[in-house]
Scaffold this motif. Structure first.
Motif, mmCIF file in Angstrom:
data_model
loop_
_atom_site.group_PDB
_atom_site.id
_atom_site.type_symbol
_atom_site.label_atom_id
_atom_site.label_comp_id
_atom_site.label_asym_id
_atom_site.label_seq_id
_atom_site.Cartn_x
_atom_site.Cartn_y
_atom_site.Cartn_z
ATOM 1 N N LEU A 80 -39.210 -37.310 41.594
ATOM 2 C CA LEU A 80 -40.465 -37.032 42.288
ATOM 3 C C LEU A 80 -40.904 -35.650 41.828
ATOM 4 O O LEU A 80 -40.283 -34.641 42.172
ATOM 5 C CB LEU A 80 -40.275 -37.071 43.803
ATOM 6 N N LEU A 81 -41.958 -35.598 41.021
ATOM 7 C CA LEU A 81 -42.366 -34.354 40.384
ATOM 8 C C LEU A 81 -43.127 -33.459 41.357
ATOM 9 O O LEU A 81 -43.670 -33.933 42.356
ATOM 10 C CB LEU A 81 -43.208 -34.655 39.143
ATOM 11 N N PRO A 82 -43.173 -32.132 41.074
ATOM 12 C CA PRO A 82 -43.834 -31.193 41.998
ATOM 13 C C PRO A 82 -45.267 -31.612 42.301
ATOM 14 O O PRO A 82 -46.056 -31.873 41.393
ATOM 15 C CB PRO A 82 -43.796 -29.871 41.223
ATOM 16 N N SER A 83 -45.603 -31.682 43.584
ATOM 17 C CA SER A 83 -46.943 -32.086 44.017
ATOM 18 C C SER A 83 -47.287 -31.345 45.299
ATOM 19 O O SER A 83 -47.362 -31.934 46.373
ATOM 20 C CB SER A 83 -46.990 -33.603 44.239
ATOM 21 N N PRO A 84 -47.519 -30.018 45.225
ATOM 22 C CA PRO A 84 -47.751 -29.253 46.457
ATOM 23 C C PRO A 84 -49.038 -29.600 47.185
ATOM 24 O O PRO A 84 -49.135 -29.380 48.386
ATOM 25 C CB PRO A 84 -47.783 -27.796 45.954
ATOM 26 N N VAL A 85 -50.012 -30.183 46.470
ATOM 27 C CA VAL A 85 -51.305 -30.469 47.086
ATOM 28 C C VAL A 85 -51.564 -31.960 47.189
ATOM 29 O O VAL A 85 -51.843 -32.493 48.257
ATOM 30 C CB VAL A 85 -52.458 -29.791 46.299
ATOM 31 N N GLY A 86 -51.481 -32.650 46.067
ATOM 32 C CA GLY A 86 -51.860 -34.055 46.012
ATOM 33 C C GLY A 86 -50.700 -34.995 46.230
ATOM 34 O O GLY A 86 -49.632 -34.617 46.721
ATOM 35 N N GLU A 87 -50.906 -36.246 45.825
ATOM 36 C CA GLU A 87 -49.899 -37.280 46.035
ATOM 37 C C GLU A 87 -48.709 -37.102 45.100
ATOM 38 O O GLU A 87 -48.827 -36.553 44.010
ATOM 39 C CB GLU A 87 -50.541 -38.650 45.810
ATOM 40 N N LEU A 88 -47.567 -37.592 45.551
ATOM 41 C CA LEU A 88 -46.353 -37.454 44.764
ATOM 42 C C LEU A 88 -46.451 -38.210 43.443
ATOM 43 O O LEU A 88 -46.971 -39.328 43.384
ATOM 44 C CB LEU A 88 -45.159 -37.989 45.550
ATOM 45 N N ALA A 89 -45.938 -37.592 42.399
ATOM 46 C CA ALA A 89 -45.948 -38.196 41.069
ATOM 47 C C ALA A 89 -44.553 -38.751 40.769
ATOM 48 O O ALA A 89 -43.588 -37.996 40.691
ATOM 49 C CB ALA A 89 -46.336 -37.152 40.020
ATOM 50 N N PRO A 90 -44.422 -40.080 40.612
ATOM 51 C CA PRO A 90 -43.097 -40.662 40.365
ATOM 52 C C PRO A 90 -42.785 -40.742 38.865
ATOM 53 O O PRO A 90 -43.687 -40.842 38.026
ATOM 54 C CB PRO A 90 -43.253 -42.069 40.939
ATOM 55 N N ALA A 91 -41.509 -40.714 38.552
ATOM 56 C CA ALA A 91 -41.070 -40.870 37.165
ATOM 57 C C ALA A 91 -39.709 -41.547 37.138
ATOM 58 O O ALA A 91 -38.893 -41.388 38.055
ATOM 59 C CB ALA A 91 -41.001 -39.521 36.452
ATOM 60 N N ILE A 92 -39.478 -42.313 36.081
ATOM 61 C CA ILE A 92 -38.176 -42.915 35.804
ATOM 62 C C ILE A 92 -37.671 -42.341 34.483
ATOM 63 O O ILE A 92 -38.404 -42.304 33.490
ATOM 64 C CB ILE A 92 -38.278 -44.445 35.686
ATOM 65 N N GLU A 93 -36.442 -41.899 34.485
ATOM 66 C CA GLU A 93 -35.767 -41.470 33.258
ATOM 67 C C GLU A 93 -34.610 -42.435 33.021
ATOM 68 O O GLU A 93 -33.666 -42.473 33.806
ATOM 69 C CB GLU A 93 -35.243 -40.039 33.412
ATOM 70 N N ALA A 94 -34.699 -43.240 31.971
ATOM 71 C CA ALA A 94 -33.714 -44.306 31.755
ATOM 72 C C ALA A 94 -33.156 -44.228 30.339
ATOM 73 O O ALA A 94 -33.878 -43.909 29.384
ATOM 74 C CB ALA A 94 -34.344 -45.670 31.977
ATOM 75 N N THR A 95 -31.885 -44.543 30.208
ATOM 76 C CA THR A 95 -31.231 -44.633 28.908
ATOM 77 C C THR A 95 -30.949 -46.101 28.607
ATOM 78 O O THR A 95 -30.273 -46.776 29.387
ATOM 79 C CB THR A 95 -29.919 -43.836 28.887
ATOM 80 N N LEU A 96 -31.475 -46.586 27.482
ATOM 81 C CA LEU A 96 -31.339 -47.978 27.086
ATOM 82 C C LEU A 96 -30.374 -48.114 25.918
ATOM 83 O O LEU A 96 -30.273 -47.213 25.072
ATOM 84 C CB LEU A 96 -32.698 -48.559 26.684
ATOM 85 N N ASP A 97 -29.700 -49.247 25.892
ATOM 86 C CA ASP A 97 -28.859 -49.601 24.740
ATOM 87 C C ASP A 97 -29.708 -50.449 23.800
ATOM 88 O O ASP A 97 -29.865 -51.655 23.994
ATOM 89 C CB ASP A 97 -27.633 -50.375 25.222
ATOM 90 N N VAL A 98 -30.269 -49.810 22.762
ATOM 91 C CA VAL A 98 -31.197 -50.477 21.847
ATOM 92 C C VAL A 98 -30.482 -50.721 20.524
ATOM 93 O O VAL A 98 -30.281 -49.796 19.741
ATOM 94 C CB VAL A 98 -32.464 -49.632 21.642
ATOM 95 N N TYR A 99 -30.069 -51.950 20.300
ATOM 96 C CA TYR A 99 -29.360 -52.338 19.076
ATOM 97 C C TYR A 99 -28.165 -51.421 18.822
ATOM 98 O O TYR A 99 -27.885 -51.007 17.704
ATOM 99 C CB TYR A 99 -30.303 -52.295 17.869
ATOM 100 N N GLY A 100 -27.460 -51.072 19.903
ATOM 101 C CA GLY A 100 -26.270 -50.247 19.781
ATOM 102 C C GLY A 100 -26.533 -48.757 19.785
ATOM 103 O O GLY A 100 -25.591 -47.962 19.781
ATOM 104 N N GLU A 101 -27.785 -48.333 19.809
ATOM 105 C CA GLU A 101 -28.144 -46.912 19.847
ATOM 106 C C GLU A 101 -28.783 -46.590 21.185
ATOM 107 O O GLU A 101 -29.595 -47.359 21.700
ATOM 108 C CB GLU A 101 -29.112 -46.577 18.712
ATOM 109 N N GLN A 102 -28.429 -45.444 21.758
ATOM 110 C CA GLN A 102 -28.977 -45.046 23.043
ATOM 111 C C GLN A 102 -30.344 -44.382 22.855
ATOM 112 O O GLN A 102 -30.493 -43.456 22.052
ATOM 113 C CB GLN A 102 -28.024 -44.095 23.765
ATOM 114 N N VAL A 103 -31.325 -44.887 23.593
ATOM 115 C CA VAL A 103 -32.691 -44.372 23.540
ATOM 116 C C VAL A 103 -33.145 -44.083 24.971
ATOM 117 O O VAL A 103 -32.986 -44.924 25.859
ATOM 118 C CB VAL A 103 -33.655 -45.386 22.883
ATOM 119 N N ASP A 104 -33.717 -42.905 25.193
ATOM 120 C CA ASP A 104 -34.246 -42.553 26.513
ATOM 121 C C ASP A 104 -35.701 -42.976 26.611
ATOM 122 O O ASP A 104 -36.495 -42.760 25.679
ATOM 123 C CB ASP A 104 -34.145 -41.045 26.750
#
Length: 949
Positions: free
Chosen positions: A776-800
Motif C-alpha cells: 500500500l503506497l504512500p497516500s496522505p491525501v487521496g485514495e490508497l494506491a495498491p501494488a503487487i510485487e511478484a516473482t515468477l518462474d519463467v522457463y526456469g528463470e526468476q522474473v519480477d
C-alpha cells in the motif's frame, strides 16, 4: 415370528455372514491385487506424478494404481466385477434386516447403497485416462453418497454392541482421514511439495481400507440370516432396533427424528419452495448495489442514483395499521410482485433496469417482513420461515460458488454471460405459489403479552447488524478468505476449495441456532462471535480465517433469535428501522474506501475496524432486547408440536444436501496448476495491463467472459488487472479473477484484500508465482494506491513483475511519493523485471522520470509512444521484442497495452524498431486484431504493433 418351512424345502443354505465376507475379500483383492501387480511391473511409473517422481515419491496413489496401466487395471476391474454380486446382496440383506412398516429411512439407505454401487462401477470402468470428467463425476457421486450411507447404517444398526463399536470406529477413521487427505493433496497440488503425494497416497489407501471395512462389519449382523432366506433370530420382524431404544429414551427431547414415519414429499416440496423464495430475496437484494454502483462509476462521483439504496426501507409502511392489514392478507401478491427483479435483465436501459430492481427490492423487503410478522403467533411456523430465509442465503452463496461468484439470477447477467434468468424466474413463480398457499393471516389477530417485551428500537438495530453482516461477509464464500489473503507462497485458505468451509460454517450456525437457541442468544455466544470478528479483522492467513468461521457460525446462529424477538414489536418500527440502519452501514463500508468522493468521507477513511465494531455492537443491541423478549414471551411453554418439529427437519434435510453440493463444487473447481504459456518453444513472455472497471461494461453487463476472450486471443501469459476488487456490497461481493484464472488456466494473486481499502489490483500468470508481496503506497491525501510485487518462474528463470495503480490526478503529492516508493522497489530487485501499471503521467514529463531511468533502473517499452497518460509497461534485464495497444471495445474505459519479451536472450540496449516481416512467426502479435479487429478490439493509435530489434 420368523417364517417357517417344511423339512426339505431348503435345498441349499448359506449363512448371511458369508455375503459380508465375500464382499470384503473380493473388494480388497481388487485393490491389493492391482497394487502388487503395479509395483511389480511399473513401480517407477505409478509413483511418478506431474511434479515429482522416485525417490521423492515412492508409494503410488489409488488412482495411479488402478487406472493408468495394463494389467493392474484389468486385475482391479476383474475383482470389482466379482464384488458387484456380493455388493448388491449386501444392500438387499441390510434392507431386509432393518425394514419396518411405516419407516422410510431403511428405504433411503437402501437406495443410497444401490446408487453408491452403480457409481462405483462408473469410476471403475471409466478411468481418468478414458474420460477425466465422467470419472470425476462418478467418483464424486460415490464419495457424496458415502456420508448418508454411513450415517444411515449407524442409525439403523441392530443392537449388536460389537458391530456398533466397529462401525463407529471405522466411520470415525474414514471421515477423520479426509482432513489430512485434503491437506496433503493441497500440499502436492498447490505447493508442489516433494513427497506430499506419497503421504496423500497413504491416506487415500486408508480410506479404501476403512470404507470396505465399514461394510465388512455387516458380517456380524448377517449371522442372523440363512439363505434362502431364513431369519433364524427374527431380527427383521418385530424386534426393536437400537434406534428404537434411543427414540424411546429421547422422546421428550425437542428435536424430532426427521425420518421417522412415512416421508412426506409434499412437505419437502414446501420446504424447497420456501428456501427458493429466500434465495430469490438474496438474489434481488444483492443485485441492487451493483446497479447503483454503475452510475457513480461512470460519473466519477455522486450521480444521484445512489438514492436507490433506500429501496429497502419499505417495511416502514407496516407502521400504518391499514396498510399492514392489506399486506398481511395479500402476502402472496407482495412476494409475487418482487419477482419483477428477476425480469430486470430484459430492461436494456441501465437507469430503467436500476429502477426495476429498486421496485423489486422494495417489495421483497416488505414481503419477508410481512411473512415473519404474520407468523408470530405460531412459533414453529415462524422458525421455519426464518430458516428458509437464512437457508436462502446459503443457496445464494453456493450458486455463486458454482458460478465463479456471480449469482445466475442477477440482472447484469444473461444467457450469453452465465445467466439462468428464465429458469430462475419460472422457478421463482412456482416457489412463491407453493410457499404462500398455506394460510398465515394471523399476524394482526395475535395478541401479544402485556408483559415487558424489550425495546423495539434495540431489536431493529440488532436486525440491522444481522442483515449487514450476512450481506457483507456471507453473501459470497470467498469474501472473508480474501480478507486474510497475503499472497505467495500460499499461507492461507483459497477461495477454491476452502469456500466450502465458509458455507459449512454458515449451515452449522443455522443448525445450532435452531437446536440451541438459548445458547446462541446468550451473551456468551455474543462474546465468542465478537472474538471471531476481532480475529478476522486483526489477523491474516489461517488464523484470521478461523476467526471468520467462528463469526460466520455465530451470525447465522443468532438470526432465528433476533428475528423471532423482533416480530413481537411493531413491524414498522423494527423492520423499517432495521433496513434504514442497514443502508447506513452499507454506505459506511463503502466510504472507508471511497472517502475521496463523498462529503465527510475522510472521517471514516480506512476504518474497516470501525465497520466491524459497529456491526457487532448493533447485533449486541438486538441480543439485549431478545433476552428480555424471550424471557417474557407469551408463547405457550410446552414442548413444540411434533408437526412443527417435523416441518423444520425437512429444511435441515435440504441444508444437509446443500453441503454435499458445495463439497462437490469445491472438488470440481479445484485448480489443476498445470498451466502452459502460449509460446513456450520460443520462450516468449507476453505481458499486458488492463483496467477492467470492476467488470461492468458500458451497458451494465458483467464483462468477465468478454475480458476472458480478449486475454486469450491476445495470448497474454501475464496480465495485470486494475480496479479489480469487487468484494463489497455495492459490487456484488464478486471476484472476477476466479473465473479468469480457471478458464484461462492461470495462477492468480488477488492483491491487497477488500479490508485494505483499495480499488484493487490483481495478477494472472501462466507461470508459477514463487512469491508475492502486497504493498500500500504512500497516500496522505487521496485514495490508497495498491501494488503487487511478484516473482515468477519463467522457463526456469526468476522474473519480477510489478502491478501498480497510482493515485488520482488531483493528488499530486501522493503520486510523487508513490513514484519514489515504487522506483526504490524496482531498483532493489536483482532480477529481470516488468512493471504493468497505471501511472497518471505524461511521457517524458514529471514523475515519468522517476519511474524510468536511474532511480528505478527501468526502461520504457516504447519511449516514442506520446499518446499515453495512464497505462505504462516498463522493464529491465529482458529482451523486448514487441509492443501493442489494443482498443477496449465496450468492455471498459481503458485500452489494453501488451508487451512481448524473450527469456534467455541478451537484454535490450536500444530502441531500434524493425518491420513485422523481420520478426519470427512465434514472436508476432495475433493478426486477429489487425484492421477492424474483432468485437471492437483492434490495434489502434499506431494501427499496428511495434517490433524491436
Amino acid at each position: 415370528m420368523a417364517p417357517k418351512h417344511r423339512d426339505g424345502d431348503v435345498v441349499f443354505s448359506l449363512n448371511g455372514k458369508w455375503i459380508g465376507w465375500a464382499h470384503t475379500i473380493t473388494a480388497f483383492s481388487g485393490f491389493l491385487g492391482a497394487l502388487l501387480v503395479g509395483c511389480w511391473l511399473h513401480y517407477h511409473k505409478i509413483v511418478q506424478n506431474e511434479y515429482h517422481g522416485y525417490p521423492d515419491e515412492w508409494f503410488p496413489s489409488v488412482s495411479a494404481t488402478i487406472g493408468d496401466r495394463y494389467p493392474e487395471r484389468s486385475v482391479f476391474q476383474f475383482f470389482i466385477a466379482i464384488t458387484s454380486g456380493p455388493r448388491f446382496a449386501l444392500v438387499l440383506l441390510w434392507y431386509t434386516l432393518t425394514a419396518r412398516p411405516h419407516s422410510t429411512l431403511p428405504k433411503i439407505v437402501a437406495g443410497t447403497g444401490l446408487f453408491r454401487t452403480l457409481s462405483c462401477g462408473g469410476w471403475t470402468y471409466i478411468t481418468s485416462t478414458d474420460d477425466h470428467n465422467w470419472h470425476d463425476i462418478f467418483m464424486i457421486s460415490y464419495l457424496v453418497a458415502t456420508l448418508p450411507w454411513t450415517l444411515g447404517c449407524l442409525a439403523l444398526s441392530p443392537p449388536n454392541p460389537t458391530a456398533i463399536k466397529y462401525r463407529k470406529i471405522l466411520a470415525g477413521l474414514f471421515f477423520g482421514t479426509l482432513v489430512p487427505l485434503i491437506y496433503y493433496f493441497i500440499q502436492h497440488k498447490v505447493h508442489k511439495v516433494p513427497g506430499a503425494y506419497t503421504i496423500y497416497a497413504f491416506f487415500e489407501w486408508s480410506l479404501i481400507l476403512f470404507d470396505v471395512g465399514f461394510d465388512a462389519v455387516t458380517a456380524l449382523d448377517f449371522e442372523s440370516f440363512e439363505l434362502v432366506v431364513k431369519d433364524v433370530k427374527g431380527l427383521s420382524r418385530g424386534v426393536k432396533l437400537l434406534k428404537d431404544d434411543v427414540l424411546e429414551k429421547g422422546k421428550d427431547k425437542p428435536l424430532a427424528q426427521p425420518f421417522e414415519g412415512p416421508y412426506s414429499w409434499s412437505v419437502l416440496l414446501d420446504a424447497a419452495a420456501d428456501i427458493y423464495t429466500g434465495f430469490v430475496f438474496w438474489s434481488i437484494l444483492s443485485s441492487l448495489g451493483i446497479l447503483v454502483w454503475y452510475f457513480p462509476l461512470w460519473h466519477m462521483g455522486i450521480s444521484g442514483y445512489e438514492v436507490m439504496v433506500m429501496s429497502t426501507v419499505s417495511p416502514l409502511l407496516l407502521g400504518v395499521p391499514f396498510l399492514r392489514s392489506v399486506f398481511v392478507n395479500n402476502v402472496r401478491w407482495v412476494h409475487m410482485s418482487s419477482l419483477v427483479g428477476l425480469l430486470a435483465w430484459q430492461v436494456k436501459d441501465p437507469a430503467n433496469r436500476l429502477f426495476t430492481v429498486g421496485f423489486a427490492v422494495w417489495m421483497t423487503c416488505l414481503a419477508w417482513s410481512v411473512t415473519w410478522y404474520a407468523e408470530r403467533g405460531q412459533p414453529e411456523r415462524l422458525k421455519a420461515r426464518i430458516l428458509a430465509w437464512a437457508a436462502g442465503l446459503v443457496v445464494s452463496s453456493i450458486a455463486k460458488f458454482a458460478n465463479h461468484t456471480n449469482n445466475p439470477l442477477w440482472p447484469i447477467l444473461h444467457s450469453g454471460n452465465g445467466g439462468w434468468n428464465k429458469t430462475g424466474l419460472v422457478l421463482g413463480v412456482l416457489a412463491v405459489l407453493r410457499a404462500t398457499q398455506r394460510s398465515n393471516i394471523n399476524g394482526d389477530t395475535y395478541s401479544p403479552s402485556s408483559k415487558r417485551q424489550g425495546s423495539a428500537a434495540l431489536a431493529g438495530l440488532g436486525l440491522a447488524g444481522l442483515f449487514f453482516a450476512m450481506h457483507s461477509l456471507l453473501s459470497d464464500s470467498s469474501t472473508m478468505i480474501l480478507w486474510v489473503w497475503e499472497g505467495y507462497p500460499i499461507r492461507s485458505p483459497l477461495a477454491v476449495p476452502h469456500g466450502a468451509l465458509t458455507i459449512l460454517a454458515m449451515s452449522l450456525g443455522l443448525f445450532f441456532g435452531l437446536t440451541f437457541p438459548g445458547f446462541l442468544g446468550s451473551w456468551t455466544a455474543f462474546g465468542i462471535g465478537s472474538i471471531g470478528a476481532a480475529v478476522l479483522t486483526c489477523y491474516k492467513n489461517w488464523t484470521g480465517f478461523y476467526g471468520a468461521l467462528v463469526l460466520a457460525t455465530y451470525i447465522m446462529g443468532i438470526a432465528p433469535t433476533l428475528i423471532a424477538s423482533a416480530v413481537h414489536h411493531s413491524p414498522g418500527r423494527t423492520f423499517g428501522l432495521a433496513f434504514f440502519v442497514y443502508n447506513i452501514m452499507v454506505l459506511f463500508h463503502v466510504w472507508v474506501v471511497a472517502y475521496a468522493f463523498v462529503p465527510g468521507g475522510p472521517l471514516v477513511r480506512e476504518h474497516t475496524d470501525w465497520v466491524m465494531a459497529a456491526t457487532m455492537l448493533l447485533i449486541g443491541a438486538g441480543v439485549f432486547s431478545a433476552l428480555v423478549t424471550n424471557a417474557t414471551s407469551s408463547a405457550p411453554r410446552r414442548r413444540p408440536a411434533s408437526k412443527g418439529r417435523k416441518l423444520s427437519s425437512y429444511y435441515l434435510h435440504i441444508l444437509f444436501a446443500l453441503q454435499l453440493l458445495s463439497a462437490s463444487i469445491a472438488y470440481l473447481r479445484f485448480p489443476t496448476n498445470d498451466y502452459q504459456p502460449y509460446h513456450k518453444d520460443e520462450k516468449v513472455l507476453t505481458a499486458g495491463i488492463w483496467t477492467i472497471h470492476f467488470s461492468l461494461d458500458n451497458d451494465m453487463w458483467s464483462s468477465e467472459r468478454r475480458v476472458r476472450d480478449a486475454i486469450k486471443e491476445l495470448e497474454l501469459d501475464v496480465v495485470g488487472l486494475l480496479e479489480s476488487d469487487l468484494q463489497r456490497i455495492i459490487m456484488g461481493n464478486r471476484d472476477t479473477t476466479q473465473y479468469l484464472a480457471e478458464d484461462l488456466g492461470m495462477y492468480v494473486d488477488y492483491g491487497p484484500g477488500p479490508n485494505k481499502h483499495t480499488w484493487g489490483c490483481a495478477l494472472l500468470s501462466k507461470f508459477p508465482i514463487l512469491k508475492s508481496t502486497h504493498h500500500l503506497l504512500p497516500s496522505p491525501v487521496g485514495e490508497l494506491a495498491p501494488a503487487i510485487e511478484a516473482t515468477l518462474d519463467v522457463y526456469g528463470e526468476q522474473v519480477d513483475v510489478f502491478v501498480f495503480h497510482s493515485g488520482q490526478e488531483e493528488d499530486a503529492e501522493d503520486r510523487r511519493l508513490q513514484s519514489e516508493y515504487l522506483a526504490k522497489l524496482m531498483k532493489d530487485s536483482p532480477r529481470p523485471s516488468i512493471l504493468l501499471s497505471y501511472l497518471v503521467t505524461k511521457p517524458l514529463q514529471g514523475n515519468y522520470n522517476t519511474y524510468v531511468g536511474e532511480k528505478s533502473g527501468m526502461r520504457d517499452i516504447d519511449p516514442s509512444d506520446w499518446d499515453r497518460w495512464c497505462e505504462y509497461i516498463l522493464y529491465k534485464g529482458l529482451k523486448r521484442t514487441g509492443y501493442a495497444r489494443v482498443s477496449r471495445g465496450t468492455i471498459t474505459d481503458t485500452e489494453i497495452q501488451v508487451g512481448r519479451f524473450v527469456i534467455g536472450q541478451a537484454p535490450t540496449e536500444t530502441d531500434e524498431r524493425i518491420s513485422e516481416d523481420q520478426v519470427a512467426d512465434g514472436l508476432q502479435f495475433p493478426a486477429l486484431f489487425k484492421g477492424e479487429g474483432v468485437r471492437g478490439h483492434r490495434y489502434h493509435v499506431f494501427d499496428e504493433p511495434r517490433y524491436f530489434a
